[in-house]
Design a protein around this motif. Structure first.
Motif, short mmCIF file in Angstrom:
data_model
loop_
_atom_site.label_atom_id
_atom_site.label_comp_id
_atom_site.label_asym_id
_atom_site.label_seq_id
_atom_site.Cartn_x
_atom_site.Cartn_y
_atom_site.Cartn_z
N LYS A 247 -3.59 -6.57 0.43
CA LYS A 247 -2.83 -6.05 -0.70
C LYS A 247 -1.35 -6.37 -0.57
CE LYS A 247 -5.81 -2.16 -2.02
NZ LYS A 247 -5.90 -0.69 -2.12
N HIS B 225 -5.61 -3.40 3.22
CA HIS B 225 -4.20 -3.12 2.96
C HIS B 225 -3.34 -4.33 3.25
CE1 HIS B 225 -4.49 1.58 3.20
NE2 HIS B 225 -4.96 1.07 2.08
N TRP C 255 3.08 3.04 3.17
CA TRP C 255 3.58 2.03 4.12
C TRP C 255 5.07 1.79 3.87
CZ3 TRP C 255 0.54 -2.15 6.84
CH2 TRP C 255 -0.78 -1.74 7.08
N ARG D 14 -3.44 3.02 11.98
CA ARG D 14 -4.25 2.74 10.81
C ARG D 14 -5.67 2.44 11.24
NH1 ARG D 14 -0.99 4.71 6.89
NH2 ARG D 14 1.13 3.86 7.08
N PRO E 212 0.82 -1.22 0.00
CA PRO E 212 0.00 0.00 0.00
C PRO E 212 0.86 1.26 0.00
CG PRO E 212 -0.75 -1.56 1.66
CD PRO E 212 0.57 -2.05 1.19
#
Length: 341
Positions: free
Chosen positions: A160, A157, A116, A149, A113
């Protein structure tokens, strides 16, 4: 197709039984070579190697060095955005070790993401692999200095990043045997999650399917301290709330925290308060009259500040802010003061 599958080191989920010769060879070689190398030699998957090793009671020492073949599979998996957990299961390495190796090689997952860092992504994947819930992971990472977060965005995320475990693999007889042994012996399920690439939900589903129920052989769990005996519990019931916790902890050879935890599990209520003697009450009045700070009074009485403050408030005595003395007075010093009119 078969040649390509073999080149990539992939294995179909085989139900082929293990022969005595294969068991003997695995017993001899396990721990000396990476699981991926053993899997190639035997024509089996890495999870099958780990499952059979568990059935045979084999253990391994330090993890073998990463081979060129494993590095190549790791690079190829990242290039094709394959879930990291699937890559780890295919090459026969724990998820945390796979993440660390990818970081060492300077690999970045395509689905990382935006915003990050590599350290944040690696830590999130590691905690997820250990089975922590998303909210727990978020709080742990905030405590470690990572950005907070939201729960709504954290899960997507994380996926992902390539986080994912099972992908429809059938359960093998060896895996079923390992799972049954865990519930028979009351041991941890963590090795099954890490080594077999199975998710918690997958294991729970299989447990229900097999009708397994834990015998709780380790009824006190995987504790590091002494096990609670019936005599210990009787002593705790007899003395809890009737003597200071420090004295009770010394008497039983345990920490106060362990006593409080066990008492809470047993539903015991403490209710112990050291009574205030006439000397204690007189010291309270004298300390208030002679501008002695409340912390100094608490030290002289051998009580906690909060307990003294609460008792003083109940008596209508307010100390306010007072300067502490360079040399804290003793109880006898306070009792020796003359009362002020």
């Amino acid at each position: 197709m078969r040649d390509k599958i073999a080149t990539l080191g992939l294995r179909r989920n085989s139900q082929r039984t293990w022969s005595e010769a294969e068991d003997a060879w695995l017993t001899r070689e396990y721990g000396s070579q990476p699981a991926s190398a053993l899997a190639q030699d035997l024509g089996r998957g890495c999870t099958a190697i780990y499952a059979r090793a568990g059935v045979l009671g084999l253990t391994e020492g330090n993890a073998p060095r990463w081979t060129d073949w494993e590095d190549a599979q790791l690079r190829a998996g990242f290039e094709r955005a394959i879930a990291v957990a699937q890559i780890a299961a295919l090459i026969g390495r724990p998820l945390s070790g796979t993440i660390t190796r990818a970081s060492t090689l300077g690999l970045r997952h395509p689905n990382n993401p935006p915003g990050w860092t590599e350290a944040e992504a690696a830590r999130a994947l590691t905690l997820a692999a250990e089975g922590h819930r998303y909210l727990d992971i978020i709080e742990r990472m905030v405590a470690e200095g990572f950005p907070r977060r939201t729960k709504a965005g954290f899960g997507p995320h994380l996926r992902k990043l390539g986080y994912g475990r099972g992908w429809g693999r059938l359960w093998t007889p060896d895996e079923d045997a390992l799972l049954s042994r865990v519930y028979t012996d009351g041991t941890s399920r963590t090795p099954l999650i890490e080594r077999l690439g199975r998710s918690t939900s997958s294991i729970n589903w299989r447990v229900d399917h097999l009708g397994l129920r834990g015998t709780h052989a380790n009824r006190n769990g995987f504790r590091g301290g002494p096990i609670w005996t019936e005599a210990d519990i009787t002593t705790l019931r007899d003395h809890y709330g009737k003597m200071p916790m420090t004295d009770l902890a010394a008497k039983m050879g345990r920490t106060k925290a362990s006593l409080f935890t066990r008492a809470n599990l047993l539903g015991l209520v403490h209710g112990y308060h050291r009574p205030w003697s006439d000397d204690d009450r007189r010291a309270l009045a004298l300390a208030h009259a002679h501008d002695i700070a409340l912390p100094d009074l608490a030290t002289a009485l051998g009580r906690k500040y909060a307990a003294v403050h609460k008792f003083a408030e109940k008596q209508g005595v307010r100390f306010g802010r007072r300067a502490r003395r360079k040399s804290a007075p003793t109880l006898q010093d306070i009792l020796g003061l003359s009362p002020r009119p």
